[in-house]
Motif scaffolding. Structure first.
Motif, PDB file in Angstrom:
ATOM      1  N   THR A   1       3.705   8.762   2.586  1.00 13.62           N
ATOM      2  CA  THR A   1       4.550   9.865   2.100  1.00 13.62           C
ATOM      3  C   THR A   1       3.921  11.241   2.285  1.00 13.62           C
ATOM      4  O   THR A   1       4.509  12.232   1.865  1.00 13.62           O
ATOM      5  CB  THR A   1       4.877   9.677   0.605  1.00 13.62           C
ATOM      6  OG1 THR A   1       3.691   9.885  -0.179  1.00 13.62           O
ATOM      7  CG2 THR A   1       5.442   8.298   0.320  1.00 13.62           C
ATOM      8  N   SER A   2       2.763  11.344   2.920  1.00 12.44           N
ATOM      9  CA  SER A   2       2.031  12.610   2.909  1.00 12.44           C
ATOM     10  C   SER A   2       2.430  13.575   4.020  1.00 12.44           C
ATOM     11  O   SER A   2       2.110  14.763   3.944  1.00 12.44           O
ATOM     12  CB  SER A   2       0.528  12.347   3.014  1.00 12.44           C
ATOM     13  OG  SER A   2       0.150  12.066   4.353  1.00 12.44           O
TER      14      SER A   2
ATOM     15  N   LEU B   1       0.848  -1.187   0.000  1.00 11.91           N
ATOM     16  CA  LEU B   1       0.000   0.000   0.000  1.00 11.91           C
ATOM     17  C   LEU B   1       0.880   1.232   0.000  1.00 11.91           C
ATOM     18  O   LEU B   1       1.818   1.340   0.790  1.00 11.91           O
ATOM     19  CB  LEU B   1      -0.889   0.007   1.250  1.00 11.91           C
ATOM     20  CG  LEU B   1      -1.688   1.295   1.505  1.00 11.91           C
ATOM     21  CD1 LEU B   1      -2.761   1.482   0.436  1.00 11.91           C
ATOM     22  CD2 LEU B   1      -2.303   1.277   2.911  1.00 11.91           C
ATOM     23  N   VAL B   2       0.585   2.177  -0.887  1.00  9.84           N
ATOM     24  CA  VAL B   2       1.320   3.444  -0.946  1.00  9.84           C
ATOM     25  C   VAL B   2       0.329   4.596  -0.811  1.00  9.84           C
ATOM     26  O   VAL B   2      -0.610   4.709  -1.602  1.00  9.84           O
ATOM     27  CB  VAL B   2       2.107   3.590  -2.265  1.00  9.84           C
ATOM     28  CG1 VAL B   2       2.804   4.955  -2.310  1.00  9.84           C
ATOM     29  CG2 VAL B   2       3.125   2.464  -2.417  1.00  9.84           C
ATOM     30  N   ILE B   3       0.543   5.427   0.212  1.00  7.29           N
ATOM     31  CA  ILE B   3      -0.222   6.664   0.346  1.00  7.29           C
ATOM     32  C   ILE B   3       0.622   7.762  -0.303  1.00  7.29           C
ATOM     33  O   ILE B   3       1.677   8.134   0.202  1.00  7.29           O
ATOM     34  CB  ILE B   3      -0.493   7.000   1.823  1.00  7.29           C
ATOM     35  CG1 ILE B   3      -1.144   5.809   2.533  1.00  7.29           C
ATOM     36  CG2 ILE B   3      -1.367   8.249   1.925  1.00  7.29           C
ATOM     37  CD1 ILE B   3      -2.476   5.391   1.940  1.00  7.29           C
ATOM     38  N   GLY B   4       0.156   8.272  -1.442  1.00  6.16           N
ATOM     39  CA  GLY B   4       1.002   9.108  -2.277  1.00  6.16           C
ATOM     40  C   GLY B   4       0.858  10.593  -2.032  1.00  6.16           C
ATOM     41  O   GLY B   4      -0.200  11.080  -1.614  1.00  6.16           O
TER      42      GLY B   4
ATOM     43  N   GLY C   1       6.136   8.866  -3.445  1.00  2.00           N
ATOM     44  CA  GLY C   1       5.137   7.799  -3.472  1.00  2.00           C
ATOM     45  C   GLY C   1       5.050   7.126  -4.829  1.00  2.00           C
ATOM     46  O   GLY C   1       4.861   5.902  -4.912  1.00  2.00           O
ATOM     47  N   LEU C   2       5.193   7.916  -5.894  1.00  2.00           N
ATOM     48  CA  LEU C   2       5.179   7.331  -7.241  1.00  2.00           C
ATOM     49  C   LEU C   2       6.370   6.398  -7.438  1.00  2.00           C
ATOM     50  O   LEU C   2       6.236   5.296  -7.984  1.00  2.00           O
ATOM     51  CB  LEU C   2       5.189   8.430  -8.290  1.00  2.00           C
ATOM     52  CG  LEU C   2       3.938   9.312  -8.367  1.00  2.00           C
ATOM     53  CD1 LEU C   2       4.142  10.432  -9.375  1.00  2.00           C
ATOM     54  CD2 LEU C   2       2.716   8.479  -8.747  1.00  2.00           C
TER      55      LEU C   2
END
Length: 342
Positions: free
Chosen positions: A244-245, A183-186, A191-192
């Motif tokens: 990453t936010s 899971l990636v919170i971009g 994040g990309l």
């Protein structure tokens, strides 16, 4: 020579400064040719990360070697190289164990492009020339066959995305195929890059964001995209999660989405003095939490292996603009922007 300088939020300009000179045999002088903005550069330009004026900007990019000291053997004039944003000697005890972001031969946080934060200010890559104090330890030859604009962030943000998932590749590979999920919170480019590397490692990647352009880029990089702020509470937990936010509420949601004995990597910079974390639930489920600055020079070789295997990072680049337009474009950046002399 000229260097691009931060004057105030929304205003940048060229300044004339002395040319760097080689004063020690292990040094080199390089000429930046392709320079990318860092995610932090975007925040500074927008006034979201207040820094004092007057510092040279740019710390991601590829450069041509102009001159080398007598002791340099790894590169020669004319070579194209990646210049890591952190200054490291390669020989101290920290560097030998891979902690190149905390080199013991220079002050803590010695780096390029962020003078007010740097223990040792190396200047900025948006300059005609830059001094590299430890050429053999720092400079990495640009591999053949890779599009320069796509890897302009190999100095910082690309390794930052890699370290969010790359160190856990063997853990993911040991799982049942259906459980190899990330899971990636971009937010912005890191994040990309994390999503791209997770996909390249064979994981199913769920990428959560609210920005239409980043969602489109993440899909091109191999992720399944979700136009939302937080992960859905009904989703099954993940062995690896990436946040990453720098939003504490989204960090809490990401930690909840991490499965027992899984790992959550956070690449954000938090400016508030205290961030609450659910330590008891994390303890109960054995969730590992990893934060801190990337050791860029140590991570670059592993990134190059994935690039050699066909991982294409070009969708993460928002736009490419001429070098001469930097003063007007730098304040307006909202995504990964690459400045090129070509």
């Amino acid at each position: 020579m000229r260097q691009l300088t931060f004057e105030e939020a929304g205003r940048y300009g060229w300044r004339d400064v002395p040319e760097p000179e080689i004063t020690a045999p292990e040094q080199a002088v390089v000429r930046p040719l392709v320079v990318a903005c860092c995610d932090l550069d975007i925040a500074v330009a927008a006034g979201q990360a207040p820094l004092p004026p007057g510092y040279a900007v740019g710390h991601e990019g590829l450069a041509e070697v102009v001159a080398v000291g007598d002791a340099v053997v790894g590169v020669r004039p004319g070579d194209w190289v990646v210049v890591p944003f952190q200054i490291s000697c390669g020989n101290c005890s920290h560097c030998r164990r891979g902690v190149t972001g905390s080199c013991g031969s220079v002050p803590l946080m010695a780096m390029y492009g962020l003078g007010p934060l740097a223990g040792l200010n190396g200047g900025g890559f948006m300059s005609d020339e830059v001094l590299v104090p430890y050429a053999d330890a720092m400079l990495v030859p640009v591999p053949d066959g890779v599009q320069p604009n796509a890897i302009a962030s190999l100095s910082d943000n690309i390794p930052d995305g890699w370290r969010a998932v790359g160190p856990y590749a063997s853990e993911l590979a040991a799982l049942d195929p259906a459980d190899r999920r990330v899971l990636v919170i971009g937010k912005l480019s890191i994040g990309l890059y994390a999503a791209a590397f997770a996909a390249a490692l064979g994981a199913r990647v769920d990428y959560v964001d609210h920005d239409v352009r980043r969602l489109a880029a993440a899909e091109k990089l191999g992720a399944v995209v979700h136009d939302r702020v937080k992960p859905d509470k009904s989703w099954e937990p993940y062995p690896v999660t990436v946040h990453t936010s720098a939003d504490p509420s989204l960090l809490a949601a990401t930690l909840r989405a991490t499965w027992p004995d899984g790992v959550c990597t956070d690449t954000g910079i938090y400016y508030q003095p205290i961030v609450e974390m659910p330590l008891l639930p994390m303890y109960t489920r054995g969730v590992r939490f990893v934060t801190g600055r990337v050791n860029a020079r140590s991570a670059i070789p592993a990134v190059l292996e994935l690039l050699a295997g066909g991982c294409d990072l070009s969708p993460a680049v928002d736009r490419v603009v001429p070098w001469s337009e930097a003063p007007s474009v730098w304040p307006t950046m909202t995504g990964k922007t690459v400045f090129t002399r070509a």
